[in-house]
Design a protein around this motif. Structure first.
Motif, PDB file in Angstrom:
ATOM      1  N   HIS B 181      37.457  41.847  31.577  1.00 37.88           N
ATOM      2  CA  HIS B 181      38.325  42.689  32.402  1.00 37.88           C
ATOM      3  C   HIS B 181      39.737  42.104  32.380  1.00 37.88           C
ATOM      4  O   HIS B 181      39.939  40.952  32.762  1.00 37.88           O
ATOM      5  CB  HIS B 181      37.789  42.724  33.829  1.00 37.88           C
ATOM      6  CG  HIS B 181      38.564  43.643  34.752  1.00 37.88           C
ATOM      7  ND1 HIS B 181      38.194  43.858  36.059  1.00 37.88           N
ATOM      8  CD2 HIS B 181      39.677  44.396  34.563  1.00 37.88           C
ATOM      9  CE1 HIS B 181      39.040  44.697  36.635  1.00 37.88           C
ATOM     10  NE2 HIS B 181      39.961  45.034  35.757  1.00 37.88           N
ATOM     11  N   THR B 182      40.687  42.908  31.905  1.00 38.77           N
ATOM     12  CA  THR B 182      42.072  42.443  31.873  1.00 38.77           C
ATOM     13  C   THR B 182      42.984  43.523  32.440  1.00 38.77           C
ATOM     14  O   THR B 182      42.536  44.625  32.749  1.00 38.77           O
ATOM     15  CB  THR B 182      42.529  42.149  30.429  1.00 38.77           C
ATOM     16  OG1 THR B 182      42.586  43.394  29.714  1.00 38.77           O
ATOM     17  CG2 THR B 182      41.598  41.191  29.721  1.00 38.77           C
ATOM     18  N   GLY B 183      44.241  43.188  32.533  1.00 37.21           N
ATOM     19  CA  GLY B 183      45.201  44.208  32.937  1.00 37.21           C
ATOM     20  C   GLY B 183      46.167  43.744  34.001  1.00 37.21           C
ATOM     21  O   GLY B 183      46.313  42.539  34.261  1.00 37.21           O
ATOM     22  N   HIS B 184      46.819  44.711  34.602  1.00 41.48           N
ATOM     23  CA  HIS B 184      47.938  44.442  35.492  1.00 41.48           C
ATOM     24  C   HIS B 184      47.821  45.338  36.715  1.00 41.48           C
ATOM     25  O   HIS B 184      47.578  46.529  36.603  1.00 41.48           O
ATOM     26  CB  HIS B 184      49.235  44.724  34.698  1.00 41.48           C
ATOM     27  CG  HIS B 184      50.489  44.698  35.503  1.00 41.48           C
ATOM     28  ND1 HIS B 184      51.685  45.224  35.049  1.00 41.48           N
ATOM     29  CD2 HIS B 184      50.775  44.210  36.735  1.00 41.48           C
ATOM     30  CE1 HIS B 184      52.639  45.069  35.950  1.00 41.48           C
ATOM     31  NE2 HIS B 184      52.116  44.457  36.987  1.00 41.48           N
ATOM     32  N   VAL B 185      47.967  44.732  37.870  1.00 42.93           N
ATOM     33  CA  VAL B 185      48.051  45.494  39.109  1.00 42.93           C
ATOM     34  C   VAL B 185      49.478  45.317  39.610  1.00 42.93           C
ATOM     35  O   VAL B 185      49.874  44.198  39.958  1.00 42.93           O
ATOM     36  CB  VAL B 185      47.061  44.968  40.166  1.00 42.93           C
ATOM     37  CG1 VAL B 185      47.164  45.791  41.447  1.00 42.93           C
ATOM     38  CG2 VAL B 185      45.645  44.987  39.622  1.00 42.93           C
ATOM     39  N   ARG B 208      41.018  38.416  33.339  1.00 43.09           N
ATOM     40  CA  ARG B 208      42.408  37.973  33.320  1.00 43.09           C
ATOM     41  C   ARG B 208      43.237  39.069  33.962  1.00 43.09           C
ATOM     42  O   ARG B 208      43.483  40.118  33.381  1.00 43.09           O
ATOM     43  CB  ARG B 208      42.891  37.738  31.894  1.00 43.09           C
ATOM     44  CG  ARG B 208      44.324  37.201  31.827  1.00 43.09           C
ATOM     45  CD  ARG B 208      44.796  37.167  30.374  1.00 43.09           C
ATOM     46  NE  ARG B 208      46.051  36.452  30.220  1.00 43.09           N
ATOM     47  CZ  ARG B 208      47.249  37.012  30.416  1.00 43.09           C
ATOM     48  NH1 ARG B 208      47.347  38.263  30.807  1.00 43.09           N
ATOM     49  NH2 ARG B 208      48.346  36.292  30.240  1.00 43.09           N
ATOM     50  N   LEU B 209      43.652  38.838  35.182  1.00 46.55           N
ATOM     51  CA  LEU B 209      44.357  39.863  35.939  1.00 46.55           C
ATOM     52  C   LEU B 209      45.738  39.375  36.336  1.00 46.55           C
ATOM     53  O   LEU B 209      45.900  38.268  36.837  1.00 46.55           O
ATOM     54  CB  LEU B 209      43.557  40.221  37.196  1.00 46.55           C
ATOM     55  CG  LEU B 209      42.179  40.837  36.912  1.00 46.55           C
ATOM     56  CD1 LEU B 209      41.393  40.995  38.201  1.00 46.55           C
ATOM     57  CD2 LEU B 209      42.339  42.182  36.202  1.00 46.55           C
ATOM     58  N   VAL B 210      46.710  40.218  36.077  1.00 45.79           N
ATOM     59  CA  VAL B 210      48.080  39.934  36.484  1.00 45.79           C
ATOM     60  C   VAL B 210      48.371  40.820  37.690  1.00 45.79           C
ATOM     61  O   VAL B 210      48.118  42.021  37.657  1.00 45.79           O
ATOM     62  CB  VAL B 210      49.074  40.251  35.346  1.00 45.79           C
ATOM     63  CG1 VAL B 210      50.494  39.902  35.777  1.00 45.79           C
ATOM     64  CG2 VAL B 210      48.686  39.515  34.079  1.00 45.79           C
ATOM     65  N   GLU B 211      48.852  40.207  38.750  1.00 44.66           N
ATOM     66  CA  GLU B 211      49.209  41.000  39.932  1.00 44.66           C
ATOM     67  C   GLU B 211      50.673  40.763  40.222  1.00 44.66           C
ATOM     68  O   GLU B 211      51.084  39.624  40.436  1.00 44.66           O
ATOM     69  CB  GLU B 211      48.374  40.571  41.136  1.00 44.66           C
ATOM     70  CG  GLU B 211      46.877  40.703  40.907  1.00 44.66           C
ATOM     71  CD  GLU B 211      46.060  40.155  42.083  1.00 44.66           C
ATOM     72  OE1 GLU B 211      46.411  40.443  43.245  1.00 44.66           O
ATOM     73  OE2 GLU B 211      45.106  39.411  41.818  1.00 44.66           O
ATOM     74  N   THR B 212      51.457  41.827  40.205  1.00 43.97           N
ATOM     75  CA  THR B 212      52.880  41.670  40.516  1.00 43.97           C
ATOM     76  C   THR B 212      53.223  42.460  41.767  1.00 43.97           C
ATOM     77  O   THR B 212      52.607  43.481  42.066  1.00 43.97           O
ATOM     78  CB  THR B 212      53.776  42.171  39.365  1.00 43.97           C
ATOM     79  OG1 THR B 212      53.595  43.587  39.213  1.00 43.97           O
ATOM     80  CG2 THR B 212      53.462  41.462  38.064  1.00 43.97           C
TER      81      THR B 212
END
Ligand code: ATP
Ligand code: MG
Lengths: 263, 388
Positions: B181-185, B208-212
């Protein structure tokens, strides 16, 4: 009739400069039904004695024995000692984040009794124990000791004493930091515990004021890692008046002579 | 298209500019700062961006007042959410063939959480997703996304929170152990809006999750909570970036992780930028890791870039450690066997944060999932040997 027997106990702690001996041959016998007070100057090793009996990993027993009805206690893990009937009310009770008092107590009670307490009576028992300590019932939902005031932590220890009802209780400065009302509440808790008749108490304290509520059968003067004198309740009064000075001087004299570490 | 907020003068190597253009995000070699922790091989070809029309299985429970619709990618982009910050996020938008929009109109106060359960069928199933959550002005909503089963999954999730709105957003990565599971929130918080996010990563071979987060006006508040629990071989990576680009905004980040078993690896990056305009802000970020056995690795990197000193406060804390011997001793001294004492301590470590979610049924579910993880640790060598 049970006996907690401490024989010639030597205990060291690890320091940067190697092992340092703190207890230098402690002899003490507590029988059920008895209350013993231990008094002594700061740093003399009172907490070390309490922790060593409870099995804290920091303290290394180098020689001597601790037995409960003849059974070797030093061979047991910390939790086994508790299940065998030993209880330590700590000088500095530990915070356990995220674990509620109620969950903690139920887990402990289950471990000690070997079966889960009955849900119906248990909630009542916890509430009663809190009430007896004049603690708000909300404490059951709070995290263990987290954000408790000094006095609340001490009450919490005695609340556990009453709920878990061990055979021998070691109370390490449970009276320190208590206001007058709390001192009475805590003393009453200890007295209820003793009043069962077949429980032993080892009470570590700096102040005779708690001894006005809890009458010790024996008073021990603890100096430089061993018991320097013992007597009855009247000894506490004398200490209050005279201080530890003469024991300390005598104690340091003995060390200066270079008495061997283990006798 | 480039996001104005993220490109506004921060030449940080940590934050390559945001863009919908896939070409703007070259395929990483693994040496880049933002990729160096990630085992790229285990991304199962996601970086190549093969198209796929597969979807997860959606099960939506939504109270009255919520509008859920399919929209085109162009319309989704027009909503103006934060743009993708990395290649996987950009690919998610490009390959998802449209977006799902979840909208709560202005002034609507939902009386129950929106619960979306997304289930993947197999680890080979490749799924690109694009979700846009728009919370209208002064609306109040709780949204829970639960991921289960297995998939090779990458998603762009854009969250736009209107002025004065309140949003609770929980994302629970409860995948089987072979999911990716990857991506960007990307969150944008309106003026005086209050947002609490909660992320839980328990399953997955690689997460691997990016949260901005960025603000759309002064007074916005963010509370960002998270937990993760990595077992043997799992890689769980959380990269957080809070951009204080507006005055009087607040952020509070608290992520906690536990690791057990050989090769368990967690990464937590917590970046906070305080821009020159962001006077009167307050930020605190904390990451704590509990290492339960040998053979684990927890990377924890908090980072604060401050361009103005006119703030209320800014701080961070990062700890990675083994069991607290005193806590274990205290519990054991009450008769509790050491294994159970350990379990109680870990339980407490997470319960402390899960409790703040404020959605009882999810709290219960999460703590049960944590218990499941703990059951697996029985028989593993403890990280803290009492007496040693
Ligand atoms: N790690 C250590 N290194 C060096 N000395 C230590 C260490 N741990 C304990 N000690 C020493 O052991 C001695 C006994 O400590 P202990 O806590 O048992 O005293 P106490 O009689 O309970 O004192 P108080 O009345 O102040 O509670 C102290 O002098 C203390 O400094
Ligand atoms: Mg002491």
């Amino acid at each position: 009739m049970a006996t907690l027997d401490i024989r010639d106990l030597h205990v060291s702690v690890q320091t940067e400069d190697g092992a340092k001996e703190i207890l230098r041959g402690v002899d003490l016998t507590v029988r059920s039904g008895e209350t013993h007070a231990i008094m002594g100057p700061n740093g003399s090793g009172k907490s070390t004695l309490a922790y060593s009996v409870a099995g804290h990993p920091k303290y290394q027993v180098t020689s001597g024995s601790v037995t409960l009805d003849g059974v070797d206690v030093l061979d047991m893990t910390v939790d086994e000692r508790a299940r065998a009937g030993l209880f330590l009310a700590m000088q500095y009770p530990v915070e356990v984040p995220g674990v509620s008092v109620s969950n903690f107590l139920r887990t402990a009670k289950t471990a000690i009794d070997g079966e889960a307490p009955k849900l119906r009576t248990w909630i009542k028992d916890v509430n009663t124990a809190l009430d007896k300590m004049s603690m708000d019932r909300d404490f059951a939902q709070r995290n263990v000791n987290e954000g408790f005031s000094g006095g609340e932590k001490k009450r919490n220890e005695i609340m556990q004493l009453e709920l878990l009802n061990p055979r021998f209780a070691i109370l390490d400065e449970t009276d320190s930091g208590l206001d007058i009302d709390a001192l009475r509440v805590v003393s009453e808790g200890v007295n209820r515990f003793s009043a069962q008749g077949d429980r032993g108490v080892l009470l570590i304290t700096h102040y005779t004021r708690i001894l006005r509520y809890i009458t010790p059968d024996y008073v021990h003067v603890f100096v430089a890692g061993r018991i320097a004198e013992q007597g009855g309740a009247e000894l506490a009064e004398r200490l209050e008046a005279e201080g530890y000075d003469r024991y300390v001087r005598a104690g340091s004299g003995a060390v200066a002579v270079g008495e061997p570490a283990s006798s | 298209m480039t996001s104005p907020a993220l490109s506004g003068g921060i030449a940080s190597h940590l934050h390559p500019g945001a863009s919908y253009d896939v070409a703007h995000h070259p395929t990483p070699s693994g040496r880049e700062e933002v990729w160096r922790f990630t085992p790229l091989k285990r991304l199962r070809g996601l970086l190549e961006g093969s198209p796929s029309a597969d979807d997860l299985d959606w099960d939506v429970q939504a109270p009255d007042g919520v509008r859920i619709s399919q929209i085109s990618t162009a319309d989704a982009i027009d909503l103006g959410g934060p743009a993708p910050v990395d290649r996987l996020a950009a690919l998610s938008v490009a390959n998802s063939g449209g977006a799902v929009r979840l909208h709560v109109p202005d002034g609507t106060e939902l009386d129950a959480p929106v619960r979306i359960r997304l289930r993947g069928a197999t680890p080979e199933q490749l799924v690109w997703d694009h979700l846009v959550v728009t919370i209208g002005r002064s609306a109040q909503a709780t949204v829970v996304l639960e991921y289960e089963g297995s998939a090779t999954y990458s998603a762009m999730v854009q969250v736009l929170v209107g002025d004065g709105a309140q949003l609770q957003l929980a994302r629970l990565q409860l995948w089987d152990d072979d999911a990716v599971h990857t991506g960007h929130v990307g969150l944008r918080i309106g003026r005086d809006a209050r947002v609490r996010t909660f992320s839980a990563s328990l399953g997955g071979d690689l997460v691997r999750l990016v949260e901005t987060t960025e603000y759309d006006g002064p007074g916005g508040q963010l509370e960002q909570l998270g937990l993760y629990f990595a077992d043997a071989g799992q890689h769980l990576e959380h990269r957080l970036f809070v951009d204080h680009n507006a005055p009087h905004t607040r952020s509070n980040v608290d992520y906690r992780g536990a690791l057990q078993g050989l090769g368990a690896h967690t990464v937590w990056i917590g970046d906070v930028v305080i821009r020159k305009v962001a006077e009167g802000i307050e930020t605190y970020e904390s990451n704590r890791n509990l290492v339960l056995t040998d053979g684990c690795r927890a990377d924890s990197v908090p980072n604060l870039e401050i361009e103005t000193g006119e703030i209320i406060g800014a701080g961070h804390a990062s700890t990675t450690g083994r069991f607290d011997d005193l806590q274990l001793f205290y519990l054991q001294s009450r008769g509790i066997p050491v294994d159970e004492a350990r379990r109680l301590v870990v339980h407490g470590f997470f319960a402390d944060i899960v409790r703040r979610l404020g959605v009882p049924e999810i709290e219960t579910r999460l703590m049960a999932a944590v218990e499941d993880e703990l059951v697996r640790s029985v028989g593993l060598p403890p990280a803290s040997a009492v007496g040693a």
